[in-house]
Design a protein around this motif. Structure first.
Motif, PDB file in Angstrom:
ATOM      1  N   VAL A 279       4.221   6.977  -9.831  1.00  0.00           N
ATOM      2  CA  VAL A 279       4.832   5.953  -8.979  1.00  0.00           C
ATOM      3  C   VAL A 279       4.218   5.986  -7.576  1.00  0.00           C
ATOM      4  CG1 VAL A 279       7.007   5.113  -8.001  1.00  0.00           C
ATOM      5  CG2 VAL A 279       6.989   6.097 -10.298  1.00  0.00           C
ATOM      6  N   ALA A 280       3.945   7.181  -7.067  1.00  0.00           N
ATOM      7  CA  ALA A 280       3.314   7.357  -5.746  1.00  0.00           C
ATOM      8  C   ALA A 280       2.047   8.176  -5.946  1.00  0.00           C
ATOM      9  CB  ALA A 280       4.271   8.050  -4.781  1.00  0.00           C
ATOM     10  N   PRO A 281       0.943   7.550  -6.360  1.00  0.00           N
ATOM     11  CA  PRO A 281      -0.239   8.301  -6.816  1.00  0.00           C
ATOM     12  C   PRO A 281      -0.781   9.329  -5.835  1.00  0.00           C
ATOM     13  CG  PRO A 281      -0.486   5.949  -7.273  1.00  0.00           C
ATOM     14  CD  PRO A 281       0.741   6.098  -6.430  1.00  0.00           C
ATOM     15  N   LYS A 282      -0.690   9.055  -4.519  1.00  0.00           N
ATOM     16  CA  LYS A 282      -1.300   9.942  -3.531  1.00  0.00           C
ATOM     17  C   LYS A 282      -0.316  10.942  -2.916  1.00  0.00           C
ATOM     18  CE  LYS A 282      -4.970   6.702  -2.311  1.00  0.00           C
ATOM     19  NZ  LYS A 282      -5.640   5.942  -1.230  1.00  0.00           N
ATOM     20  N   CYS A 283       0.895  10.977  -3.409  1.00  0.00           N
ATOM     21  CA  CYS A 283       1.868  11.966  -2.938  1.00  0.00           C
ATOM     22  C   CYS A 283       1.413  13.370  -3.357  1.00  0.00           C
ATOM     23  CB  CYS A 283       3.237  11.638  -3.544  1.00  0.00           C
ATOM     24  SG  CYS A 283       4.532  12.848  -3.210  1.00  0.00           S
ATOM     25  N   LYS A 284       1.673  14.354  -2.520  1.00  0.00           N
ATOM     26  CA  LYS A 284       1.381  15.750  -2.849  1.00  0.00           C
ATOM     27  C   LYS A 284       2.594  16.395  -3.524  1.00  0.00           C
ATOM     28  CE  LYS A 284      -2.709  16.033  -0.793  1.00  0.00           C
ATOM     29  NZ  LYS A 284      -3.964  16.343  -1.507  1.00  0.00           N
ATOM     30  N   ILE A 285       2.316  17.314  -4.465  1.00  0.00           N
ATOM     31  CA  ILE A 285       3.380  17.994  -5.199  1.00  0.00           C
ATOM     32  C   ILE A 285       3.381  19.483  -4.868  1.00  0.00           C
ATOM     33  CG2 ILE A 285       4.217  18.669  -7.492  1.00  0.00           C
ATOM     34  CD1 ILE A 285       4.695  15.747  -6.940  1.00  0.00           C
TER      35      ILE A 285
ATOM     36  N   ALA B 275       0.840  -1.209   0.000  1.00  0.00           N
ATOM     37  CA  ALA B 275       0.000   0.000   0.000  1.00  0.00           C
ATOM     38  C   ALA B 275       0.869   1.251   0.000  1.00  0.00           C
ATOM     39  CB  ALA B 275      -0.957  -0.002   1.187  1.00  0.00           C
ATOM     40  N   SER B 276       1.934   1.221  -0.792  1.00  0.00           N
ATOM     41  CA  SER B 276       2.897   2.334  -0.844  1.00  0.00           C
ATOM     42  C   SER B 276       2.414   3.384  -1.838  1.00  0.00           C
ATOM     43  CB  SER B 276       4.283   1.809  -1.232  1.00  0.00           C
ATOM     44  OG  SER B 276       4.225   1.096  -2.458  1.00  0.00           O
ATOM     45  N   SER B 277       1.384   4.116  -1.462  1.00  0.00           N
ATOM     46  CA  SER B 277       0.727   5.058  -2.365  1.00  0.00           C
ATOM     47  C   SER B 277       1.337   6.449  -2.353  1.00  0.00           C
ATOM     48  CB  SER B 277      -0.752   5.167  -1.995  1.00  0.00           C
ATOM     49  OG  SER B 277      -0.891   5.727  -0.699  1.00  0.00           O
ATOM     50  N   GLY B 278       2.231   6.724  -1.402  1.00  0.00           N
ATOM     51  CA  GLY B 278       2.775   8.068  -1.257  1.00  0.00           C
ATOM     52  C   GLY B 278       1.946   8.963  -0.360  1.00  0.00           C
ATOM     53  N   SER B 279       0.901   8.422   0.236  1.00  0.00           N
ATOM     54  CA  SER B 279       0.009   9.218   1.085  1.00  0.00           C
ATOM     55  C   SER B 279       0.770   9.855   2.251  1.00  0.00           C
ATOM     56  CB  SER B 279      -1.115   8.322   1.620  1.00  0.00           C
ATOM     57  OG  SER B 279      -1.974   9.050   2.453  1.00  0.00           O
ATOM     58  N   GLY B 280       0.513  11.148   2.482  1.00  0.00           N
ATOM     59  CA  GLY B 280       1.137  11.851   3.591  1.00  0.00           C
ATOM     60  C   GLY B 280       2.498  12.439   3.286  1.00  0.00           C
ATOM     61  N   ILE B 281       2.981  12.299   2.057  1.00  0.00           N
ATOM     62  CA  ILE B 281       4.306  12.788   1.673  1.00  0.00           C
ATOM     63  C   ILE B 281       4.164  13.966   0.721  1.00  0.00           C
ATOM     64  CG2 ILE B 281       6.500  12.183   0.574  1.00  0.00           C
ATOM     65  CD1 ILE B 281       5.945  10.764   3.257  1.00  0.00           C
ATOM     66  N   VAL B 282       5.014  14.981   0.893  1.00  0.00           N
ATOM     67  CA  VAL B 282       5.046  16.149   0.011  1.00  0.00           C
ATOM     68  C   VAL B 282       6.395  16.191  -0.699  1.00  0.00           C
ATOM     69  CG1 VAL B 282       4.945  18.661  -0.130  1.00  0.00           C
ATOM     70  CG2 VAL B 282       3.487  17.440   1.505  1.00  0.00           C
ATOM     71  N   TRP B 283       6.333  16.300  -2.024  1.00  0.00           N
ATOM     72  CA  TRP B 283       7.562  16.337  -2.836  1.00  0.00           C
ATOM     73  C   TRP B 283       7.589  17.633  -3.639  1.00  0.00           C
ATOM     74  CZ3 TRP B 283      10.198  12.185  -1.326  1.00  0.00           C
ATOM     75  CH2 TRP B 283      11.468  11.973  -1.887  1.00  0.00           C
ATOM     76  N   ALA B 284       8.669  18.363  -3.558  1.00  0.00           N
ATOM     77  CA  ALA B 284       8.824  19.605  -4.316  1.00  0.00           C
ATOM     78  C   ALA B 284       9.398  19.289  -5.696  1.00  0.00           C
ATOM     79  CB  ALA B 284       9.740  20.566  -3.579  1.00  0.00           C
ATOM     80  N   VAL B 285       8.769  19.853  -6.732  1.00  0.00           N
ATOM     81  CA  VAL B 285       9.251  19.709  -8.103  1.00  0.00           C
ATOM     82  C   VAL B 285       9.731  21.080  -8.567  1.00  0.00           C
ATOM     83  CG1 VAL B 285       8.606  19.177 -10.482  1.00  0.00           C
ATOM     84  CG2 VAL B 285       7.723  17.773  -8.614  1.00  0.00           C
ATOM     85  N   LEU B 286      11.049  21.209  -8.747  1.00  0.00           N
ATOM     86  CA  LEU B 286      11.645  22.452  -9.222  1.00  0.00           C
ATOM     87  C   LEU B 286      11.821  22.320 -10.725  1.00  0.00           C
ATOM     88  CD1 LEU B 286      12.193  22.470  -6.148  1.00  0.00           C
ATOM     89  CD2 LEU B 286      14.344  23.650  -6.634  1.00  0.00           C
ATOM     90  N   ASP B 287      10.956  22.989 -11.486  1.00  0.00           N
ATOM     91  CA  ASP B 287      10.930  22.752 -12.929  1.00  0.00           C
ATOM     92  C   ASP B 287      10.250  23.921 -13.634  1.00  0.00           C
ATOM     93  OD1 ASP B 287      10.666  21.123 -15.519  1.00  0.00           O
ATOM     94  OD2 ASP B 287      11.483  19.636 -14.140  1.00  0.00           O
ATOM     95  N   THR B 288       9.532  23.645 -14.729  1.00  0.00           N
ATOM     96  CA  THR B 288       8.858  24.681 -15.511  1.00  0.00           C
ATOM     97  C   THR B 288       7.466  24.992 -14.994  1.00  0.00           C
ATOM     98  OG1 THR B 288       7.983  23.036 -17.072  1.00  0.00           O
ATOM     99  CG2 THR B 288      10.130  23.986 -17.591  1.00  0.00           C
ATOM    100  N   GLY B 289       7.107  24.459 -13.829  1.00  0.00           N
ATOM    101  CA  GLY B 289       5.764  24.588 -13.297  1.00  0.00           C
ATOM    102  C   GLY B 289       4.984  23.307 -13.513  1.00  0.00           C
ATOM    103  N   VAL B 290       3.788  23.245 -12.955  1.00  0.00           N
ATOM    104  CA  VAL B 290       2.894  22.099 -13.128  1.00  0.00           C
ATOM    105  C   VAL B 290       1.521  22.637 -13.510  1.00  0.00           C
ATOM    106  CG1 VAL B 290       1.847  20.073 -12.066  1.00  0.00           C
ATOM    107  CG2 VAL B 290       4.175  20.739 -11.420  1.00  0.00           C
ATOM    108  N   ASP B 291       0.967  22.141 -14.601  1.00  0.00           N
ATOM    109  CA  ASP B 291      -0.324  22.612 -15.088  1.00  0.00           C
ATOM    110  C   ASP B 291      -1.446  22.072 -14.209  1.00  0.00           C
ATOM    111  OD1 ASP B 291      -2.577  23.358 -16.454  1.00  0.00           O
ATOM    112  OD2 ASP B 291      -1.872  22.699 -18.425  1.00  0.00           O
TER     113      ASP B 291
END
Length: 497
Positions: free
Chosen positions: A253-259, A155-171
């Motif tokens: 890969v981690a569907p429920k992770c926050k970005i 059940a490794s869905s990424g729930s409860g984790i926040v990942w920062a994406v430094l890039d061109t933005g996210v639509d």
């Protein structure tokens, strides 16, 4: 007459406490104990009462007993290691409790003077898994790193984790991020734009950051919205053509992770080191310098060529800031770069195209970063490391990259100019292919987020995480300077701890 043994009335049992029943199956059983479900039983190879064959015989006999030899049990043997059956939740509980009782008896019946084996080693059944329904997948790279198996088993869905994406933005308009509210964060977080482009971090005229974020997190199925994925291929004239496919589901890969989207590259995909350093500093502020880790990881699918005339290797300002962030407890994943193939000048004056070593880009040279090279999306053992993937060692002789992950023709979210031609070809296009170590790095970021959602005790221990993932990687039998420790393996990393 001895009292009749009662049927299990609730979700308890000795075998359950020993982890015999896999997490997804336990959850399904809790929901409906009387419902039948297909299960896959992993046999104990070292079964002390006669080995795997005797374990299979014992399981077959017990299934006959608990089902009263019902023809609905559907017993079968897919290979020597597994048996399958169709059982209710109560029958599964009874089976594993019978196995636990038999194991205790075997352990206690050892000859005098010998040390009895652990009861867990005497079970006939090592693990009971759901017998998952299998369908064809287009996002094959998830299977390559065993992210699909890990999500089902742990059940490794990424729930409860926040990942920062430094890039061109996210639509933010892409429906892939709506299913689990991927971009909706606590009000104390702020998606930021560190470029001169207008807007905040939630628009992406380029499309690169949206593609990267879609590899890490989010999910969309055809039941939610009809969509297509457009593949790019060479036509008979040698030009590029398109083909539309309709996968049932696409997931990170981690569907429920926050970005957390921090825009450091403009609409052309260009940016300055100062913008990246400012974004890294913002993460330090959010985390209180490591006192409260609200952002657990960072993905940097960007970089620039390392010039030794300017800085010692791994000591550029950007590398220093990456190392500082790692020391504060944040995992930083960096693309190795796409400069691993180029022209060599020969003494004769001719040029020769070849793989080039010492081509790791900054900030991939940062010692604390997990630097990621690229491999084929679903045949890494055959094709090895991508020709374009930057090669080690670093300019000062350290081993890089650290890992490789799928980076060739990766399907992910379509946005901006990156998807304009494909969306003109098919207006329902929501996913497109892209290649590069920029696509490999978010596979590792997603895998780490998935890992941390299950093993939260490792939050704040990026160096330990790096060790676990490197030690659990699959050796592709390629040169260390090409493959690093090997291919990312999320399932093995989770099983290692």
């Amino acid at each position: 007459m001895p009292p009749k043994k009662q049927e299990p009335q609730e979700f308890t049992g000795r075998a359950l406490q020993q982890g015999v029943i896999a997490v997804p199956l336990r959850r399904a059983m809790e929901a409906a104990m009387n419902a039948r479900r297909d299960v896959l039983m992993d046999l104990n190879v070292d079964y002390p009462a006669g080995g795997r064959d005797k374990a299979r015989d014992w399981v077959r006999d017990q299934i006959d007993d608990v089902t009263s030899r019902s023809s609905d049990a559907g017993f079968s043997e897919p290979n020597h290691q597994y048996v399958t059956a169709r059982l209710t939740g109560r029958q599964i509980l009874k089976l594993v409790d019978l196995d636990a009782a038999a194991a205790e008896k075997i352990a206690s019946s050892q000859p005098e003077g010998t040390k009895p084996p652990p009861v867990a080693k005497c079970r006939a059944i090592f693990r009971v898994w759901p017998d998952f329904e299998v369908s064809a997948l287009l996002d094959r790279s998830l299977a390559t790193i065993k992210a699909d198996a890990a999500c089902r088993s742990f059940a490794s869905s990424g729930s409860g984790i926040v990942w920062a994406v430094l890039d061109t933005g996210v639509d933010q308009r892409h429906p892939h991020f709506a299913t689990h509210n991927t971009l909706q964060l606590d009000e104390s977080f702020e998606h930021r734009n560190f470029t001169s482009d207008p807007g905040d971090g939630l628009d992406d005229p380029n499309g690169h950051g949206t593609h990267v974020a879609g590899v890490i997190a989010g999910e969309l199925s055809q039941e939610q919205q009809k969509f297509s994925a457009v593949l790019t291929q060479q036509n008979q004239d040698g030009g590029l053509g398109f083909d539309s496919l309709h996968p049932p589901r696409m997931a990170g890969v981690a569907p429920k992770c926050k970005i957390l989207s921090l825009k450091v590259l403009d609409r052309r995909g260009k940016g300055n080191v100062s913008s990246i350093i400012a974004a890294l500093s913002m993460i330090q502020e959010i985390n209180g310098g490591g006192r409260r880790l609200r952002v657990q990881g960072v993905n940097l699918s960007l970089g620039h060529s390392f010039d030794p005339e300017w800085f010692a290797c791994g000591q550029s300002p950007l590398c220093v800031e990456v190392n500082r962030l790692v020391k504060s407890g944040v995992v930083v994943v960096v693309a190795a770069g796409n400069s691993g193939y180029g022209a060599l000048s020969l003494a004769s004056g001719a040029t020769h195209m070849a793989c080039l070593d010492l081509t790791i880009n900054d900030p991939g040279n940062a010692d604390g970063a997990i630097t990621v090279g690229s491999t084929h999306r679903h045949m890494p053992h055959t094709y090895g490391v991508s020709f374009f993937s930057s090669k080690g060692p670093t300019g000062d002789g350290r081993c890089k990259p650290d890992l490789v992950a799928p980076g060739e023709k990766i399907l992910s979210c379509a946005a901006g100019t990156m998807a304009a031609d494909q969306q003109a070809f098919d207006p329902q296009c929501l996913y497109v292919e892209s290649s590069g170590t920029s696509m490999a790095a978010p596979h590792v970021s997603g895998a780490l987020a998935a890992f941390l959602s299950v093993r939260q005790e490792f939050i704040g221990q990026p160096e330990e995480l790096k060790r676990i993932f490197c030690e659990s990687a699959t050796d592709l039998k390629r040169d260390r300077n090409f493959q690093g420790a090997g291919l990312l393996d999320l399932m093995r990393a989770l099983q290692k701890v």
